[in-house]
Design a protein around this motif. Structure first.
Motif, PDB file in Angstrom:
ATOM      1  N   LYS A  85       0.826  -1.221   0.000  1.00 18.16           N
ATOM      2  CA  LYS A  85       0.000   0.000   0.000  1.00 18.16           C
ATOM      3  C   LYS A  85       0.856   1.265   0.000  1.00 18.16           C
ATOM      4  O   LYS A  85       0.397   2.329  -0.380  1.00 18.16           O
ATOM      5  N   ASP A  86       2.119   1.121   0.401  1.00 16.29           N
ATOM      6  CA  ASP A  86       3.041   2.251   0.420  1.00 16.29           C
ATOM      7  C   ASP A  86       4.063   2.187  -0.719  1.00 16.29           C
ATOM      8  O   ASP A  86       5.027   2.940  -0.744  1.00 16.29           O
ATOM      9  N   GLY A  87       3.859   1.244  -1.657  1.00 16.07           N
ATOM     10  CA  GLY A  87       4.695   1.198  -2.852  1.00 16.07           C
ATOM     11  C   GLY A  87       5.968   0.377  -2.745  1.00 16.07           C
ATOM     12  O   GLY A  87       6.915   0.602  -3.488  1.00 16.07           O
ATOM     13  N   TYR A  88       5.998  -0.609  -1.847  1.00 13.32           N
ATOM     14  CA  TYR A  88       7.168  -1.478  -1.794  1.00 13.32           C
ATOM     15  C   TYR A  88       6.750  -2.886  -1.348  1.00 13.32           C
ATOM     16  O   TYR A  88       5.669  -3.084  -0.791  1.00 13.32           O
ATOM     17  N   VAL A  89       7.635  -3.828  -1.614  1.00 15.78           N
ATOM     18  CA  VAL A  89       7.460  -5.203  -1.147  1.00 15.78           C
ATOM     19  C   VAL A  89       8.747  -5.605  -0.448  1.00 15.78           C
ATOM     20  O   VAL A  89       9.829  -5.490  -1.017  1.00 15.78           O
ATOM     21  N   LYS A  90       8.631  -6.054   0.805  1.00 13.63           N
ATOM     22  CA  LYS A  90       9.785  -6.581   1.535  1.00 13.63           C
ATOM     23  C   LYS A  90       9.837  -8.086   1.334  1.00 13.63           C
ATOM     24  O   LYS A  90       8.796  -8.755   1.328  1.00 13.63           O
ATOM     25  N   SER A 109       3.087  -9.653 -10.513  1.00 16.71           N
ATOM     26  CA  SER A 109       2.009  -9.835 -11.504  1.00 16.71           C
ATOM     27  C   SER A 109       0.719  -9.178 -11.032  1.00 16.71           C
ATOM     28  O   SER A 109       0.039  -8.501 -11.795  1.00 16.71           O
ATOM     29  N   ARG A 110       0.392  -9.380  -9.762  1.00 16.74           N
ATOM     30  CA  ARG A 110      -0.830  -8.792  -9.215  1.00 16.74           C
ATOM     31  C   ARG A 110      -0.718  -7.274  -9.138  1.00 16.74           C
ATOM     32  O   ARG A 110      -1.644  -6.562  -9.499  1.00 16.74           O
ATOM     33  N   TYR A 111       0.407  -6.789  -8.635  1.00 22.76           N
ATOM     34  CA  TYR A 111       0.573  -5.352  -8.434  1.00 22.76           C
ATOM     35  C   TYR A 111       0.488  -4.586  -9.756  1.00 22.76           C
ATOM     36  O   TYR A 111      -0.162  -3.551  -9.845  1.00 22.76           O
ATOM     37  N   TYR A 112       1.161  -5.104 -10.791  1.00 27.52           N
ATOM     38  CA  TYR A 112       1.201  -4.407 -12.074  1.00 27.52           C
ATOM     39  C   TYR A 112       0.137  -4.904 -13.058  1.00 27.52           C
ATOM     40  O   TYR A 112       0.050  -4.418 -14.184  1.00 27.52           O
ATOM     41  N   GLY A 151       7.777   2.889  -9.398  1.00 24.79           N
ATOM     42  CA  GLY A 151       8.039   3.136 -10.815  1.00 24.79           C
ATOM     43  C   GLY A 151       7.289   2.157 -11.703  1.00 24.79           C
ATOM     44  O   GLY A 151       6.445   1.387 -11.238  1.00 24.79           O
ATOM     45  N   SER A 152       7.643   2.145 -12.956  1.00 26.51           N
ATOM     46  CA  SER A 152       7.021   1.226 -13.893  1.00 26.51           C
ATOM     47  C   SER A 152       7.612  -0.177 -13.712  1.00 26.51           C
ATOM     48  O   SER A 152       8.673  -0.337 -13.120  1.00 26.51           O
ATOM     49  N   LEU A 153       6.944  -1.179 -14.248  1.00 25.73           N
ATOM     50  CA  LEU A 153       7.433  -2.544 -14.155  1.00 25.73           C
ATOM     51  C   LEU A 153       8.802  -2.670 -14.837  1.00 25.73           C
ATOM     52  O   LEU A 153       9.683  -3.364 -14.366  1.00 25.73           O
ATOM     53  N   GLU A 154       8.980  -1.976 -15.943  1.00 26.57           N
ATOM     54  CA  GLU A 154      10.252  -2.031 -16.649  1.00 26.57           C
ATOM     55  C   GLU A 154      11.402  -1.545 -15.778  1.00 26.57           C
ATOM     56  O   GLU A 154      12.498  -2.083 -15.816  1.00 26.57           O
TER      57      GLU A 154
END
Length: 167
Positions: A118-123, A137-140, A163-166
């Protein structure tokens, strides 16, 4: 006064007006909620596998159709989780309830691993590539294909999702 963050690939279903005696919504996927206390109208979250009775609290619920489990992670406050087989568990902060194949497991967790999206990161902490790519896959909202021989390669760290997936 309550707030919801809805992860991509998720659905949050609620009435146009809540009932006078309760607030109730349905989740398919992943949602982070901050619920405003209202003793006269309790707050309920329903999924296919679990129902949650919410007090004044912040928590994450994950119940994707393509996962074989549902989870509830409590950030603060208190929630009561009722499984589809009517088992009840009350969570305290920094606890995760995982419901899989009719069995409940409650553990102490670092909530940032569950709510960072929700804050734009995955740990990541020894997460297998298959799980990391599923999260991306889910996030983008894209299908990511990969060589299955790398599915169990473990990753630690933090992914910036702003940022973007790329990138």
């Amino acid at each position: 006064g309550s707030r919801a963050w809805i992860n991509s690939g998720s659905k949050l279903i609620y009435p146009s007006t809540f009932d006078a005696d309760k607030r109730e919504l349905y989740v398919m996927g992943e949602v982070y909620l901050e619920v405003k206390k209202d003793l006269s109208r309790p707050f309920y979250v329903k999924t296919e596998a679990v129902d949650i009775r919410v007090l004044c609290t912040s928590f994450n619920v994950s119940a994707y159709k393509d996962d074989n489990f549902a989870s509830v992670v409590l950030v603060n406050g208190s929630v009561e989780v009722i499984t589809d087989n009517k088992e009840k568990n009350t969570l305290t902060p920094n606890h995760c309830l995982k419901y899989e194949n009719g069995k409940v497991a409650v553990s102490t967790v670092d909530v940032s691993y569950y709510i960072g999206w929700k804050d734009g990161y995955v740990k990541l902490n020894k997460d297998p590539m298959s799980n990391v790519l599923k999260k991306l896959s889910r996030y983008y909202n894209v299908n990511i294909e990969y060589d299955a021989s790398y599915a169990n390669v473990a990753f630690k760290g933090k992914l910036d999702l702003t940022g973007s997936l790329e990138n």
